[in-house]
Design a protein around this motif. Structure first.
Motif: not given
Ligand code: ATP
Ligand code: MG
Lengths: 298, 365
Positions: B43, B158-159
């Motif tokens: 991240s 991001d995920e």
């Protein structure tokens, strides 16, 4: 008399109800009632003559009352807006602080800890034309060589009162808005930055809508307060000089005690309460609208 | 239309360095997946690219231009957050059109673009709702829509699927793949779901503790892991990794059990070398139940005792006992096995890996 006994919850609540009735409800009813009489403290018997709406009719045509009314609304409006802006600024600054935020928050609450009477005295001293800090500072800085009559000139006195009010209550806004800022999720702000917002646009379109309800809570609380703005004015100018800073509540207390016309004063008080309720309802509506907007869960 | 280059990129929080000078070249229109265990800096890296975290060292280039000190709005990228980060006070329509509005486009120009994106993502009937009135999957699609509408040079994810249930995740995975085929932008996709990484990415970047362990195509990282870490991280169930020593041209485990040294490592090890032996579950199967026939030269046969089975329907994972440890094998065309049962297993040594035990590096050339 056997058989019927009042249910337990009723019995248990009874003392509280009685106390409330004694200290709140009965005086309230009594004052409402007296606003329909020509009651004077010096003539107790006058409490029992009903004159219908004559007090209210008198108020409606009383220029002095309406001046005070107008001045109160003006003070309310200006004070709330200034406090709102300053509170917002303070809250955003404190929120940015990475260290010592706790300490800053505590310091921010200081003005709330002072009794309004003290605030009144403090500012009365500061704005004194001979020995006050403000004039002293202005003169030392060479900005003026005169003693500015802060508390004597009508509009200057209004300004001085406003400063005192703002000083003592900005923290209400600052604290509530800070609470809003701290509760705010950070991702939408980041999303806004990636979406191309400048810092100002981020504030305008994302941060502000989110903290608006908090500002309205502060407004609601403060709108109840300023309509009771008695203590500070009482100490600083007592409505004077020559009634030039008369607000509703100094007028009412003068009518009630100095002129001893309690009935009339109570009628005025009810009109003032109405004003206060109107402000509160207005901000409360704004608050609910803003809350639905951000889909708040509270 | 943009390449992204990380050159010795460093991130420090105070004195704590969390990304240690990583290098990565992302080609135009490439789909890159960043994977790695929790806390390895995925991240952080993505947020540096987005401009949400200042770069502490090295260079970050987008489209050949150094953007280290440019604010996010000057980078023309779109990001989909794990928590979606929708604007709660705006409708879906406003959420999706927001970036265009900020860019100064007229409302009548914005509307068709938003509707087009909404059609792609099947959001048309939800355009007037607020995020709080949507389900998780719908919010996820709005977040994607918001990104698409911008037509950015680079998409950052991001995920994005980690808050969805398994079925929806599979479905959205396909959607993202289709989307990439359609919009043809550069994509950097952080995930810790290796299936997502394997199925979506052109290349996978495996990170560990702020370093890049390996960069390669899905086949590369699966078949030719450069380190023990990558070998254990990619693949499910994970590769069997057991410590051993080389002696007499054999792989000798701690308890004395031995396997023949796989042919391709014969010249690469010395006697007495401490190694880690690796074998994927696919390459350890009950005889007659493997991907291969089990008749190849490099297959070693051995009777093993079954400890436990995990039937998955079309295949069964078989946990068995060998060399004093537990090994996972994969059984195709499964039949019912009972714990304690002994049966012949095939070790497909042509697919085995050897890693240096100290450095964790692969021993193959
Ligand atoms: N603001 C911060 N201050 C200090 N350390 C931080 C900060 N943000 C992240 N870190 C540290 O940086 C490292 C990398 O964090 P990062 O969020 O990039 O991990 P990640 O790979 O995304 O993990 P996950 O899969 O759990 O999301 C972690 O060790 C984390 O503790
Ligand atoms: Mg992360």
């Amino acid at each position: 008399m056997k058989g019927w006994r009042p249910p337990a919850p009723f019995l248990l609540l009874l003392p509280a109800v009685l106390v409330l009735a004694a200290v709140v409800i009965i005086p309230l009813i009594l004052s409402l009632y007296s606003s329909f009489t020509p009651f004077r403290l010096t003539q107790p018997a006058s409490l029992f003559t009903l004159i219908g709406f004559r007090n209210y009719v008198r108020i409606l045509t009383d220029i002095e009352f309406w001046t005070a009314f107008g001045r109160t609304v003006l003070l309310l409006t200006v004070a709330l807006n200034v406090e709102m802006l300053l509170g917002l600024g303070l809250a955003m600054l404190v929120e940015k602080a990475t260290r010592g935020q706790r300490l800053l928050r505590t310091i921010m609450m200081f003005p709330m800890m002072f009794s309004p009477i003290l605030v009144g005295f403090q500012f009365k001293f500061m704005f004194n034309d001979n020995i006050g800090l403000v004039n002293n500072a202005l003169q030392s800085l060479g900005l003026t060589d005169q003693a500015i009559p802060w508390l004597i000139d009508g509009s200057l006195a209004f300004f001085a009162i406003l400063v005192a009010e703002v000083w003592s209550s900005t923290s209400v806004f600052a604290i509530l808005i800070l609470a809003g800022l701290l509760a705010m999720p950070k991702e939408p702000i980041e999303a806004a930055r990636v979406d191309g917002c400048t810092p100002w646009q981020t504030f305008r379109y994302v941060t502000w809508p989110f903290i608006m309800p908090f500002a309205y809570i502060a407004m609601t609380i403060r709108s109840l307060d300023v309509a009771r703005a008695y203590d500070i004015v009482k100490i600083m100018t007592d409505g004077g000089p020559a009634k030039r800073t008369e607000l509703l509540w100094t007028l009412i207390s003068r009518t009630a005690y100095a002129d001893a016309r309690m009935g009339l004063a109570n009628a005025m008080a009810y009109v003032a309460i109405l004003l206060s309720i109107l402000f509160t309802v207005y901000f409360f509506r704004k608050l609910s609208a803003a809350r639905t907007q951000i889909a708040a869960e509270w | 239309m943009a390449t992204v280059s990380l050159e010795k990129l460093v991130k420090r929080y105070g004195s704590l360095e969390v990304v240690h000078g990583i290098d990565l070249e992302v080609a135009d229109r490439e789909f890159i997946a960043l994977v790695g265990p929790s806390g390895c800096g995925k991240s952080t890296t993505l947020r540096m690219i987005a401009g949400l975290e200042p770069v502490s060292g090295g260079n970050l280039k987008i489209g050949g231009r150094v953007v280290n000190d440019l604010p996010p709005r000057a980078r023309n990228l779109a990001m989909v957050f794990q928590s979606y980060a929708l604007y709660p006070h705006m409708t879906v329509r406003e959420n999706m059109g927001f970036s265009l509005k900020i860019a100064g486009q007229k409302p009548e120009d914005i509307a068709p673009q938003v509707e087009e994106a909404a059609r792609t993502l099947d959001l048309t009937h939800l355009l007037d709702r607020r995020p709080s009135q949507l389900s998780g999957g719908q919010r996820q699609r709005v977040a994607m829509g918001r990104a698409i509408v911008r037509q950015p040079d680079v998409f950052l994810f991001d995920e994005p699927l980690s808050n969805l249930d398994a079925k929806l995740r599979t479905q959205m995975r396909v959607e993202i793949k289709k989307l990439h085929a359609k919009v043809q932008s550069t994509v950097i996709y952080v995930t810790h779901d290796q299936v997502e990484a394997m199925t979506l990415a052109d290349r996978i970047v495996i990170m560990r503790d702020g370093y890049i362990e390996q960069v390669g195509t899905p086949e590369d990282v699966f078949q030719r892991p450069k380190s023990k870490f990558v070998a254990g991280f990619i693949g499910s169930p994970p590769m069997n990794l057991k410590d051993a020593e080389i002696a007499d041209g054999q792989v000798v485990f701690a308890n004395g059990d031995r396997l023949p040294l796989p042919a391709r490592f014969r010249d690469r090890v010395t006697a007495g070398q401490k190694v880690t032996f690796g074998l994927r579950p696919d390459d350890l199967y009950p005889a007659g139940h493997g991907i291969h026939s089990g008749e190849d030269a490099d297959v070693h046969r051995q009777d093993l005792r079954v400890i436990l089975t995990e039937p998955l329907g079309n295949e069964t994972l078989v946990f068995s006992d060998y060399a004093g440890a537990e090994w996972v094998g994969r059984m195709l065309n499964p039949r019912r096995l009972s714990p304690g049962e002994a049966l012949p297993f095939c070790f497909d040594l042509s697919q085995a890996h050897l890693f240096d035990r100290e450095s964790g590096r692969t021993l193959r050339g």
